[in-house]
Design a protein around this motif. Structure first.
Motif, PDB file in Angstrom:
ATOM      1  N   VAL A 126     -22.058  52.875 -50.647  1.00 48.56           N
ATOM      2  CA  VAL A 126     -20.874  52.607 -49.824  1.00 48.56           C
ATOM      3  C   VAL A 126     -20.828  51.129 -49.438  1.00 48.56           C
ATOM      4  O   VAL A 126     -19.772  50.488 -49.506  1.00 48.56           O
ATOM      5  N   ARG A 127     -21.945  50.561 -49.063  1.00 49.76           N
ATOM      6  CA  ARG A 127     -21.958  49.142 -48.666  1.00 49.76           C
ATOM      7  C   ARG A 127     -21.709  48.220 -49.851  1.00 49.76           C
ATOM      8  O   ARG A 127     -21.048  47.190 -49.714  1.00 49.76           O
ATOM      9  N   TRP A 128     -22.224  48.580 -51.012  1.00 50.49           N
ATOM     10  CA  TRP A 128     -22.003  47.787 -52.228  1.00 50.49           C
ATOM     11  C   TRP A 128     -20.521  47.797 -52.586  1.00 50.49           C
ATOM     12  O   TRP A 128     -19.925  46.758 -52.849  1.00 50.49           O
ATOM     13  N   ARG A 129     -19.887  48.971 -52.588  1.00 47.62           N
ATOM     14  CA  ARG A 129     -18.464  49.087 -52.910  1.00 47.62           C
ATOM     15  C   ARG A 129     -17.612  48.389 -51.843  1.00 47.62           C
ATOM     16  O   ARG A 129     -16.583  47.801 -52.154  1.00 47.62           O
ATOM     17  N   ASN A 130     -18.049  48.464 -50.586  1.00 52.08           N
ATOM     18  CA  ASN A 130     -17.345  47.787 -49.501  1.00 52.08           C
ATOM     19  C   ASN A 130     -17.329  46.282 -49.744  1.00 52.08           C
ATOM     20  O   ASN A 130     -16.304  45.627 -49.574  1.00 52.08           O
ATOM     21  N   ALA A 131     -18.464  45.727 -50.138  1.00 58.60           N
ATOM     22  CA  ALA A 131     -18.539  44.281 -50.389  1.00 58.60           C
ATOM     23  C   ALA A 131     -17.618  43.880 -51.532  1.00 58.60           C
ATOM     24  O   ALA A 131     -16.980  42.820 -51.486  1.00 58.60           O
ATOM     25  N   GLU A 132     -17.517  44.717 -52.562  1.00 57.20           N
ATOM     26  CA  GLU A 132     -16.624  44.397 -53.670  1.00 57.20           C
ATOM     27  C   GLU A 132     -15.162  44.432 -53.239  1.00 57.20           C
ATOM     28  O   GLU A 132     -14.362  43.625 -53.689  1.00 57.20           O
ATOM     29  N   LYS A 133     -14.810  45.370 -52.354  1.00 54.68           N
ATOM     30  CA  LYS A 133     -13.427  45.452 -51.877  1.00 54.68           C
ATOM     31  C   LYS A 133     -13.096  44.274 -50.967  1.00 54.68           C
ATOM     32  O   LYS A 133     -11.996  43.726 -51.036  1.00 54.68           O
ATOM     33  N   VAL A 134     -14.036  43.884 -50.119  1.00 49.66           N
ATOM     34  CA  VAL A 134     -13.793  42.790 -49.176  1.00 49.66           C
ATOM     35  C   VAL A 134     -13.567  41.478 -49.917  1.00 49.66           C
ATOM     36  O   VAL A 134     -12.775  40.641 -49.479  1.00 49.66           O
ATOM     37  N   GLU A 135     -14.220  41.290 -51.046  1.00 49.07           N
ATOM     38  CA  GLU A 135     -14.053  40.051 -51.817  1.00 49.07           C
ATOM     39  C   GLU A 135     -12.603  39.827 -52.238  1.00 49.07           C
ATOM     40  O   GLU A 135     -12.146  38.692 -52.296  1.00 49.07           O
ATOM     41  N   ARG A 136     -11.878  40.895 -52.525  1.00 51.63           N
ATOM     42  CA  ARG A 136     -10.516  40.777 -53.054  1.00 51.63           C
ATOM     43  C   ARG A 136      -9.444  40.698 -51.973  1.00 51.63           C
ATOM     44  O   ARG A 136      -8.297  40.387 -52.273  1.00 51.63           O
ATOM     45  N   ILE A 137      -9.782  40.972 -50.727  1.00 46.80           N
ATOM     46  CA  ILE A 137      -8.783  41.017 -49.654  1.00 46.80           C
ATOM     47  C   ILE A 137      -8.489  39.609 -49.144  1.00 46.80           C
ATOM     48  O   ILE A 137      -9.402  38.838 -48.876  1.00 46.80           O
ATOM     49  N   THR A 138      -7.196  39.299 -49.017  1.00 45.34           N
ATOM     50  CA  THR A 138      -6.799  37.995 -48.480  1.00 45.34           C
ATOM     51  C   THR A 138      -5.928  38.131 -47.229  1.00 45.34           C
ATOM     52  O   THR A 138      -5.862  37.203 -46.432  1.00 45.34           O
ATOM     53  N   ASP A 139      -5.281  39.261 -47.039  1.00 49.84           N
ATOM     54  CA  ASP A 139      -4.404  39.470 -45.895  1.00 49.84           C
ATOM     55  C   ASP A 139      -5.214  39.938 -44.692  1.00 49.84           C
ATOM     56  O   ASP A 139      -6.028  40.854 -44.805  1.00 49.84           O
ATOM     57  N   PRO A 140      -5.027  39.322 -43.517  1.00 48.38           N
ATOM     58  CA  PRO A 140      -5.820  39.709 -42.341  1.00 48.38           C
ATOM     59  C   PRO A 140      -5.568  41.151 -41.891  1.00 48.38           C
ATOM     60  O   PRO A 140      -6.488  41.844 -41.470  1.00 48.38           O
ATOM     61  N   ARG A 141      -4.325  41.621 -42.000  1.00 45.80           N
ATOM     62  CA  ARG A 141      -4.033  43.002 -41.596  1.00 45.80           C
ATOM     63  C   ARG A 141      -4.723  44.003 -42.516  1.00 45.80           C
ATOM     64  O   ARG A 141      -5.249  45.022 -42.063  1.00 45.80           O
ATOM     65  N   GLU A 142      -4.706  43.698 -43.797  1.00 46.54           N
ATOM     66  CA  GLU A 142      -5.379  44.562 -44.766  1.00 46.54           C
ATOM     67  C   GLU A 142      -6.894  44.560 -44.531  1.00 46.54           C
ATOM     68  O   GLU A 142      -7.547  45.597 -44.620  1.00 46.54           O
ATOM     69  N   LEU A 143      -7.437  43.402 -44.200  1.00 48.33           N
ATOM     70  CA  LEU A 143      -8.866  43.300 -43.910  1.00 48.33           C
ATOM     71  C   LEU A 143      -9.231  44.128 -42.678  1.00 48.33           C
ATOM     72  O   LEU A 143     -10.222  44.861 -42.682  1.00 48.33           O
ATOM     73  N   LEU A 144      -8.418  44.051 -41.635  1.00 48.34           N
ATOM     74  CA  LEU A 144      -8.683  44.824 -40.419  1.00 48.34           C
ATOM     75  C   LEU A 144      -8.564  46.329 -40.672  1.00 48.34           C
ATOM     76  O   LEU A 144      -9.395  47.108 -40.198  1.00 48.34           O
ATOM     77  N   SER A 145      -7.566  46.748 -41.434  1.00 50.21           N
ATOM     78  CA  SER A 145      -7.440  48.180 -41.728  1.00 50.21           C
ATOM     79  C   SER A 145      -8.589  48.656 -42.606  1.00 50.21           C
ATOM     80  O   SER A 145      -9.075  49.786 -42.443  1.00 50.21           O
TER      81      SER A 145
END
Length: 165
Positions: free
Chosen positions: A74-93
């Motif tokens: 879960v943490r590995w997949r989370n890190a991969e998803k966080v790398e692609r996020i640029t919008d602050p609202r999307e990051l918070l959700s």
């Protein structure tokens, strides 16, 4: 001018959050692979020997390694998803959903470990373990160890920005 400062702070916060959450991506990946491999070996041991050796420690490790594998995955997949996020609202959700997933996993892990402890050591030991784990979780929660100041600050900025619009 003020909006430019807010945007710069928001971008700095996003970058810090992304760096912090992706810094252990490789470690989480290899930890997942190791725990998964050990879990498979333990399952093979159970099938070959038709049970684990009579040891509480062995039973706890047999229950813990698959749980660690899930957590690292879960943490590995989370890190991969966080790398692609640029919008602050999307990051918070994303972090809100990730927080719910990790708390759900924590509850499942506690239930499994208490079940193993109850099976191996009895009712009294299981109750003591539940009390200790709940106490630790409550203390960590109230001390603020589970909070991330960068995410809280980004949330404040986004809320303020939404109120302005």
């Amino acid at each position: 001018m003020e909006q430019e400062l807010i945007n710069n702070e928001m971008q700095d916060l996003i970058e810090r959050i992304k760096i912090k959450n992706t810094s252990y991506k490789r470690t989480n990946k290899w930890s997942f692979i190791f725990c998964f491999f050990v879990s498979v070996l333990l399952v093979l041991l159970v099938f070959i020997r038709r049970g684990l050796p009579n040891s509480e420690v062995t039973s706890l490790f047999a229950a813990a390694f698959p749980m660690w594998a899930v957590l690292y995955f879960v943490r590995w997949r989370n890190a991969e998803k966080v790398e692609r996020i640029t919008d602050p609202r999307e990051l918070l959700s994303h972090f809100d959903s990730q927080r719910r997933i990790e708390w759900g996993l924590l509850v499942v892990f506690i239930v499994i470990l208490v079940g193993v402890i109850y099976y191996c050591m009895g009712y009294t030991t299981a109750l003591i373990c539940v009390a200790v784990v709940v106490l630790i979780v409550v203390v960590l929660r109230f001390c603020g160890v589970t909070r991330d100041r960068d995410i809280e600050r980004l949330s404040e900025i986004v809320k303020r920005e939404n109120e302005i619009k």
